[in-house]
Design an enzyme around this catalytic site. Structure first.
Site, short mmCIF file in Angstrom:
data_model
loop_
_atom_site.label_atom_id
_atom_site.label_comp_id
_atom_site.label_asym_id
_atom_site.label_seq_id
_atom_site.Cartn_x
_atom_site.Cartn_y
_atom_site.Cartn_z
N ARG A 1 -17.14 -6.54 10.03
CA ARG A 1 -18.05 -6.05 11.05
C ARG A 1 -18.89 -6.88 11.60
O ARG A 1 -19.21 -6.57 12.71
CB ARG A 1 -18.75 -4.89 9.83
CG ARG A 1 -18.00 -3.87 9.14
CD ARG A 1 -18.79 -2.80 8.41
NE ARG A 1 -17.84 -2.04 7.60
CZ ARG A 1 -18.01 -0.87 7.27
NH1 ARG A 1 -19.10 -0.26 7.57
NH2 ARG A 1 -17.30 -0.49 6.19
N GLU B 1 -16.27 -7.00 4.07
CA GLU B 1 -16.81 -6.32 4.98
C GLU B 1 -17.69 -7.01 6.01
O GLU B 1 -18.16 -6.51 7.26
CB GLU B 1 -17.81 -5.11 4.33
CG GLU B 1 -16.97 -4.22 3.34
CD GLU B 1 -16.02 -3.15 4.11
OE1 GLU B 1 -16.33 -3.12 5.20
OE2 GLU B 1 -15.63 -2.45 3.51
N ASP C 1 -3.80 -2.56 2.79
CA ASP C 1 -3.57 -2.45 4.46
C ASP C 1 -3.83 -3.72 5.42
O ASP C 1 -2.70 -4.22 5.92
CB ASP C 1 -4.54 -1.20 4.93
CG ASP C 1 -6.04 -1.49 4.57
OD1 ASP C 1 -6.36 -2.40 3.93
OD2 ASP C 1 -6.71 -0.48 4.78
N GLU D 1 -8.33 5.54 11.50
CA GLU D 1 -6.98 5.26 11.48
C GLU D 1 -6.16 5.98 12.22
O GLU D 1 -5.06 5.58 12.81
CB GLU D 1 -6.69 4.92 10.10
CG GLU D 1 -7.25 3.76 9.33
CD GLU D 1 -8.74 4.13 8.75
OE1 GLU D 1 -9.02 5.26 8.79
OE2 GLU D 1 -9.40 3.44 8.71
C1 DMJ Z 1 -12.85 0.03 8.62
O1 DMJ Z 1 -13.98 -0.56 7.95
C2 DMJ Z 1 -11.93 -1.07 8.62
O2 DMJ Z 1 -10.95 -0.45 9.46
C3 DMJ Z 1 -10.93 -1.34 7.50
O3 DMJ Z 1 -10.09 -2.26 7.70
C4 DMJ Z 1 -10.67 -0.15 6.58
N1 DMJ Z 1 -11.00 1.01 6.88
C5 DMJ Z 1 -12.58 1.07 7.51
C6 DMJ Z 1 -12.66 2.52 8.34
O4 DMJ Z 1 -11.97 3.57 7.65
#
Ligand code: DMJ
Length: 645
Positions: free
Chosen positions: A274, A270, A403, A537
């Site tokens: 971010r 994260e 993902d 998404e």
């Molecule tokens: C985000 O922090 C990023 O897109 C992450 O890869 C997965 N999903 C969250 C938002 O839903």
């Protein structure tokens, strides 16, 4: 093992853990290292004690020290003390009753101090004893790494070497031209203003905002820190929307307050997507050095997470101590595919900008290790044990836990100006296996991506999985056997299915997960899957599909979603998630997620902008929607890359 309390945060499911919980077997043979460590500690406690006794125990020794001729050092000190207390220069000769009493007091307080030191040392030793072998090992490794780092840094932090700025194309207004689209875009900018202003007013400096309680909020992915996640995540969106005062405000906060020397245990993934992604994008867009410097400072703090037996990083790291660990719920303390597999873009940029090969080497090491492993049915399981280098449970997902690993394979290739053929091949092979084993059509004709669990396909798709529509479209060009048309079509089908998951609700907002079972299609069944937490998404996929097809339905679907968010999630203190998208009277979750500003609103804004704003040939968006420029590495060699060694 601890029971995970699954919180609906970002891509990952984040549990509440009892610290120190470990399922590690304490065999005698395996304890040798920690025994040594404990002995060392006891020894050091004993030395501390002797040291204290030597220096602080009491008068006799002091007098002796005078005899040894240290008066020159000590007497002036006593004189000064006297002088300040009594206002006259007197040298102490002889000891009166008053002085004797004072000496006794001093002696007493010295003894107390020694006792306290002793107890502290014992306490520390006890705490060490309570730690698992794994934690002790990690601490030793970190301490070693720190010593060698400190040695390297002896002559202070070196300024970053100047590197050629990659070509920055399409940092412009992106005026869409027609008034109707412009009006919609203005509305999105107004929503961003509302989200930002509310955070500015009620949550400034906190990681996120509670828009109903009107106060700061933080989740355990950021530990107990106040690192202004929303500020960092929102910067580039503010920039491209032309909200320059707000951008400046955020920049000032970062310059003055963003400090990573905090005793906080954070999620490596994260923080990377971010913070590092956000800071790097802000740097490239604005050219302000401070963002680059902060990104590099933070990245250095993440490096100890890689000190594992295999080099697969821990999920969490303490920014101060550098000690790392994994979530207890993750298949016996495994690392997570979507976490350790979502570092590549940012780390390559870090090496490019700093000339430090470490970042590049860390992510290439992960890639090499994965390439050597067997894959059940060609699929990548979501869990990998960083101690043994073996897969955990054989669960595979293109949603949460898996993902962005697939996303970053494709984007590594794109970001390298399509020169990283290894990344492209790995992506193509993975997608082929996913199509074969996980993608199906429902009875009602909806294409969905299920999850592989315990040897069978679970016919359920997550909101998170909906990003894959955009990924398939983005990867269409360059796919093997001239299957570009096929992948664009697949992207369109996923976009359609995900739109259905929105359209079949009362609020016209999508649930967290939806089924394709026993007559139920694209709807959530379980109560705890009916929430919408401002996730991006589905809108992300609309945007990619729009860029590649210009089919007006994608703008229409995006506008439906924007209106639904404004209607059902907007409150006076910002925007909140809702707990049930099938209820006409939903309750709020009272969280304004930082990714709402970083991603959801950015993708909406881009959807209603012209393609000239951040063209996809020149920019690659990280998984948190932070745009990073393509690195035309044709004639540049990254330090640490094969050709350099
Ligand atoms: C985000 O922090 C990023 O897109 C992450 O890869 C997965 N999903 C969250 C938002 O839903």
């Amino acid at each position: 093992m601890t029971t995970p309390a699954l919180l609906p945060l970002s891509g990952r499911r984040i549990p509440t853990l009892s610290p120190g919980a470990s399922s590690f077997p304490h065999h005698r043979a395996t304890l040798r290292l920690s025994e040594k460590f404990i002995l060392l500690l006891i020894l050091s406690a004993f030395i501390t004690l002797c040291f204290g006794a030597f220096f602080f125990l009491p008068d006799n020794s002091k007098h002796k020290r005078f005899d040894f001729g240290l008066e020159d050092v000590l007497i002036p000190h006593i004189e000064t003390e006297k002088e300040s207390r009594h206002g006259s220069r007197q040298v102490i000769h002889g000891v009166g009753a008053h002085d004797e009493h004072r000496h006794r007091e001093e002696e007493e307080s010295l003894r107390d101090k020694i006792r306290a030191d002793h107890e502290r040392a014992l306490q520390e030793a006890k705490e060490k004893l309570r730690k698992s072998k794994e934690e002790l090992k990690a601490e030793i490794q970190t301490a070693k790494a720190k010593v060698s780092e400190d040695l390297k840094k002896k002559d202070g932090p070196k300024p970053l070497p100047p590197v050629p700025m990659p070509k920055l194309v399409g940092v412009n207004d992106g005026d869409p031209g027609d008034p109707d689209t412009k009006e919609k875009r203005d509305k999105i900018r107004e929503m961003m203003k509302h989200a930002w202003d509310s955070y500015r007013q009620y949550g400034w400096g906190h990681n996120e905002l509670k828009p109903l309680a009107k106060k700061g909020h933080s989740t355990n992915i950021f530990g107990n820190s106040q690192m202004g996640a929303t500020i960092v995540d929102a910067l580039d969106t503010l920039y491209i929307m032309g909200l320059h005062d707000e951008f400046k405000d955020g920049q000032e906060w970062i310059e003055q307050n963003l400090d990573f020397s905090v005793n906080a245990e954070v999620s490596v993934f994260e923080v990377n997507i971010r913070f590092i992604g956000g800071l790097l994008a802000a740097y490239y867009l604005s050219g302000q050095e401070v963002f680059k410097l902060k990104a590099v400072q933070l990245a250095e703090k993440l490096l100890p997470a890689f000190n594992t037996p295999t080099g697969i990083p821990w999920a969490m790291v303490n920014l101060k101590s550098g000690v790392g660990r994994n979530w207890g719920w993750a298949s016996g303390g495994s690392s997570i595919l979507a976490e350790f597999g979502t570092l590549h873009m940012e780390f390559v940029h870090l090496t490019y900008l700093t000339g430090n090969p470490a970042y590049y080497q860390k992510v290439m090491h992960i890639r090499k290790l994965l390439a050597k492993m067997d894959r059940p049915n060609g699929l990548y399981p979501n869990y990998l044990n960083p101690r043994t280098g073996r897969w955990g449970q054989h669960h595979t997902s293109v949603g949460g836990l898996g993902d962005s690993f697939y996303e970053y394979l494709l984007k590594a290739w794109l970001m390298s100006d399509k020169t990283d053929a290894e990344a492209r091949k790995t992506y193509d092979d993975a997608i082929e296996a996913i199509e074969r084993h996980l993608i199906r059509k429902s009875n009602g004709g909806l294409t969905f991506i299920g999850e592989w669990k315990n040897g069978h396909l679970e016919r359920k798709m997550g909101h998170l999985t909906c990003f894959a529509g955009g990924m398939f479209a983005l990867g269409a060009d360059g796919s093997p056997d001239d299957k570009a048309g096929h992948y664009l079509q697949l992207g369109a089908e996923i976009a359609h299915t995900c739109h259905e998951s929105y359209d079949r609700t009362v609020l016209k907002l999508g649930p967290e997960a939806f089924k394709f079972d026993s007559g139920l299609e694209a709807v959530a069944v379980r109560q705890n899957e009916k929430y919408y937490i401002l996730r991006p998404e589905v809108i992300e996929t609309y945007w990619y599909m729009w860029r590649f097809t210009h089919d007006p339905k994608y703008r229409q679907w995006g506008w439906e979603a924007a209106q639904a968010i404004d209607k059902h999630c907007r409150v006076s203190g910002g925007f909140s998630g809702v707990k049930d998208v099938y209820s006409s009277n939903p309750t709020y979750d009272d969280v304004q997620q930082s990714f709402f500003l970083a991603e959801t609103l950015k993708y909406l804004y881009l959807l209603f902008s012209s393609d000239e704003l951040l063209p996809l040939e020149n920019w690659v968006f990280n998984t948190e929607a932070h745009p990073l420029p393509v690195l035309h590495l044709g004639n540049i060699t990254l330090p640490g890359s094969e050709s350099q060694r």
